[in-house]
Design a protein around this motif. Structure first.
Motif, PDB file in Angstrom:
ATOM      1  N   MET A 137       7.365  30.966   8.434  1.00 12.77           N
ATOM      2  CA  MET A 137       7.335  29.617   8.967  1.00 12.77           C
ATOM      3  C   MET A 137       5.905  29.273   9.387  1.00 12.77           C
ATOM      4  N   GLN A 138       5.486  28.084   9.033  1.00 16.04           N
ATOM      5  CA  GLN A 138       4.127  27.654   9.332  1.00 16.04           C
ATOM      6  C   GLN A 138       4.128  26.772  10.578  1.00 16.04           C
ATOM      7  N   ALA A 139       3.158  26.992  11.451  1.00 18.92           N
ATOM      8  CA  ALA A 139       3.052  26.192  12.672  1.00 18.92           C
ATOM      9  C   ALA A 139       2.616  24.772  12.329  1.00 18.92           C
ATOM     10  N   TYR A 140       3.207  23.815  13.024  1.00 16.46           N
ATOM     11  CA  TYR A 140       2.835  22.417  12.823  1.00 16.46           C
ATOM     12  C   TYR A 140       3.060  21.664  14.127  1.00 16.46           C
ATOM     13  N   ASP A 141       2.236  20.703  14.400  1.00 25.88           N
ATOM     14  CA  ASP A 141       2.340  19.915  15.626  1.00 25.88           C
ATOM     15  C   ASP A 141       3.351  18.790  15.433  1.00 25.88           C
ATOM     16  N   TRP A 142       4.652  19.138  15.519  1.00 28.19           N
ATOM     17  CA  TRP A 142       5.708  18.152  15.286  1.00 28.19           C
ATOM     18  C   TRP A 142       5.709  17.047  16.338  1.00 28.19           C
ATOM     19  N   GLY A 143       5.312  17.372  17.556  1.00 26.99           N
ATOM     20  CA  GLY A 143       5.269  16.344  18.607  1.00 26.99           C
ATOM     21  C   GLY A 143       4.329  15.208  18.234  1.00 26.99           C
ATOM     22  N   SER A 144       3.130  15.549  17.782  1.00 27.40           N
ATOM     23  CA  SER A 144       2.157  14.517  17.365  1.00 27.40           C
ATOM     24  C   SER A 144       2.649  13.768  16.132  1.00 27.40           C
ATOM     25  N   PHE A 145       3.248  14.510  15.192  1.00 29.11           N
ATOM     26  CA  PHE A 145       3.779  13.893  13.980  1.00 29.11           C
ATOM     27  C   PHE A 145       4.773  12.789  14.330  1.00 29.11           C
ATOM     28  N   TRP A 146       5.766  13.108  15.176  1.00 24.58           N
ATOM     29  CA  TRP A 146       6.803  12.120  15.504  1.00 24.58           C
ATOM     30  C   TRP A 146       6.270  11.015  16.409  1.00 24.58           C
ATOM     31  N   ARG A 147       5.374  11.321  17.346  1.00 23.73           N
ATOM     32  CA  ARG A 147       4.800  10.263  18.193  1.00 23.73           C
ATOM     33  C   ARG A 147       4.055   9.240  17.345  1.00 23.73           C
ATOM     34  N   ALA A 148       3.283   9.718  16.377  1.00 28.16           N
ATOM     35  CA  ALA A 148       2.516   8.809  15.516  1.00 28.16           C
ATOM     36  C   ALA A 148       3.442   7.913  14.708  1.00 28.16           C
ATOM     37  N   ARG A 149       4.551   8.459  14.215  1.00 28.85           N
ATOM     38  CA  ARG A 149       5.445   7.678  13.354  1.00 28.85           C
ATOM     39  C   ARG A 149       6.419   6.801  14.123  1.00 28.85           C
ATOM     40  N   LEU A 150       6.837   7.237  15.290  1.00 30.17           N
ATOM     41  CA  LEU A 150       7.829   6.476  16.040  1.00 30.17           C
ATOM     42  C   LEU A 150       7.217   5.538  17.075  1.00 30.17           C
ATOM     43  N   ASP A 151       6.090   5.912  17.634  1.00 36.10           N
ATOM     44  CA  ASP A 151       5.474   5.100  18.677  1.00 36.10           C
ATOM     45  C   ASP A 151       4.250   4.332  18.206  1.00 36.10           C
ATOM     46  N   GLY A 152       3.650   4.759  17.102  1.00 37.54           N
ATOM     47  CA  GLY A 152       2.408   4.150  16.636  1.00 37.54           C
ATOM     48  C   GLY A 152       2.631   2.842  15.899  1.00 37.54           C
ATOM     49  N   LEU A 153       1.678   1.961  16.010  1.00 34.09           N
ATOM     50  CA  LEU A 153       1.692   0.697  15.288  1.00 34.09           C
ATOM     51  C   LEU A 153       0.512   0.666  14.333  1.00 34.09           C
ATOM     52  N   THR A 154       0.770   0.304  13.096  1.00 28.39           N
ATOM     53  CA  THR A 154      -0.299   0.156  12.122  1.00 28.39           C
ATOM     54  C   THR A 154      -0.087  -1.150  11.369  1.00 28.39           C
ATOM     55  N   GLU A 155      -1.153  -1.722  10.877  1.00 32.50           N
ATOM     56  CA  GLU A 155      -1.037  -2.946  10.090  1.00 32.50           C
ATOM     57  C   GLU A 155      -0.563  -2.652   8.678  1.00 32.50           C
ATOM     58  N   LYS A 156      -0.838  -1.470   8.196  1.00 27.85           N
ATOM     59  CA  LYS A 156      -0.476  -1.115   6.825  1.00 27.85           C
ATOM     60  C   LYS A 156       0.847  -0.363   6.830  1.00 27.85           C
ATOM     61  N   PRO A 157       1.785  -0.789   6.017  1.00 26.17           N
ATOM     62  CA  PRO A 157       3.063  -0.066   5.953  1.00 26.17           C
ATOM     63  C   PRO A 157       2.880   1.302   5.308  1.00 26.17           C
ATOM     64  N   PRO A 158       3.799   2.222   5.550  1.00 26.55           N
ATOM     65  CA  PRO A 158       3.688   3.554   4.940  1.00 26.55           C
ATOM     66  C   PRO A 158       4.020   3.470   3.451  1.00 26.55           C
ATOM     67  N   THR A 159       3.011   3.555   2.620  1.00 28.19           N
ATOM     68  CA  THR A 159       3.190   3.330   1.183  1.00 28.19           C
ATOM     69  C   THR A 159       2.933   4.557   0.329  1.00 28.19           C
ATOM     70  N   ALA A 160       2.752   5.710   0.930  1.00 27.79           N
ATOM     71  CA  ALA A 160       2.428   6.912   0.155  1.00 27.79           C
ATOM     72  C   ALA A 160       3.495   7.200  -0.899  1.00 27.79           C
ATOM     73  N   GLY A 161       4.762   7.018  -0.563  1.00 27.97           N
ATOM     74  CA  GLY A 161       5.834   7.255  -1.528  1.00 27.97           C
ATOM     75  C   GLY A 161       5.765   6.314  -2.711  1.00 27.97           C
ATOM     76  N   LEU A 162       5.504   5.034  -2.434  1.00 24.36           N
ATOM     77  CA  LEU A 162       5.347   4.054  -3.516  1.00 24.36           C
ATOM     78  C   LEU A 162       4.175   4.426  -4.413  1.00 24.36           C
ATOM     79  N   GLU A 163       3.054   4.783  -3.790  1.00 22.97           N
ATOM     80  CA  GLU A 163       1.858   5.114  -4.556  1.00 22.97           C
ATOM     81  C   GLU A 163       2.085   6.353  -5.415  1.00 22.97           C
ATOM     82  N   ALA A 164       2.790   7.343  -4.870  1.00 23.35           N
ATOM     83  CA  ALA A 164       3.091   8.546  -5.645  1.00 23.35           C
ATOM     84  C   ALA A 164       4.026   8.226  -6.809  1.00 23.35           C
ATOM     85  N   ALA A 165       4.838   7.177  -6.656  1.00 25.56           N
ATOM     86  CA  ALA A 165       5.751   6.763  -7.725  1.00 25.56           C
ATOM     87  C   ALA A 165       5.062   5.856  -8.740  1.00 25.56           C
ATOM     88  N   GLY A 166       3.760   5.589  -8.550  1.00 26.00           N
ATOM     89  CA  GLY A 166       3.016   4.798  -9.526  1.00 26.00           C
ATOM     90  C   GLY A 166       2.921   3.317  -9.210  1.00 26.00           C
TER      91      GLY A 166
END
Length: 159
Positions: free
Chosen positions: A1-30
């Motif tokens: 198992m690899q260590a990862y900072d899950w607390g920061s991961f979820w805070r950024a995604r659930l509490d953070g506001l960004t102007e750009k929507p999360p589009t990595a999945g769309l971009e990976a799909a072309g």
């Protein structure tokens, strides 16, 4: 198992506001999520047929056919001017409200320094709002980006 900072991961995604929507999945799909001056044809036909004003990515609002604001985005030019959901637009730059008139005002404001003047009813009282926006019409679209559609290829690959 690899260590990862899950607390920061979820805070950024659930509490953070960004102007750009999360589009990595769309971009990976072309595909790319872009802003353009024209609406996608099917969406434009529906909006025009129903006399709606979808101005989310310019003024930051959505108006029904009668001028009632269904939504105003926090931080948008309409919000900064003091408009809010439930306000009913009655005039655009001194002319009776119509979705087409609002679109025309946004187009004319591009490259101008004059604010768009909107009159709206709120709680039975008429108020005038100056919307300082000069970027023209903006709509979003999802378009092919020329990169391979790796996600669909992986999903459809025979096993």
């Amino acid at each position: 198992m690899q260590a990862y900072d899950w607390g920061s991961f979820w805070r950024a995604r659930l509490d953070g506001l960004t102007e750009k929507p999360p589009t990595a999945g769309l971009e990976a799909a072309g595909y790319d999520y872009i802003t353009q001056e024209t609406m996608m044809a099917d969406e434009a036909a529906s909006i025009e047929r129903n006399h709606l004003a979808e101005m989310y990515h310019s003024l930051g609002l959505f108006a029904m056919a009668d001028g009632t604001l269904r939504d105003v985005w926090v931080g948008s030019p309409a919000y900064a001017a003091g408009l809010g959901p439930g306000d009913k637009l009655t005039m655009v730059n001194g002319e009776k409200y119509s979705a087409e008139g609002l679109s025309k005002a946004v187009k004319e404001a591009k490259g101008s320094t004059a604010a768009i003047t909107l009159t709206a009813e709120r709680n039975g009282e008429s108020q005038t709002f100056s919307v300082n926006y000069h970027g023209g019409e903006k709509y979003v679209a999802i378009v092919r980006n020329g990169r391979p559609d790796v996600l669909t290829e992986e999903i459809l690959r025979a096993r």
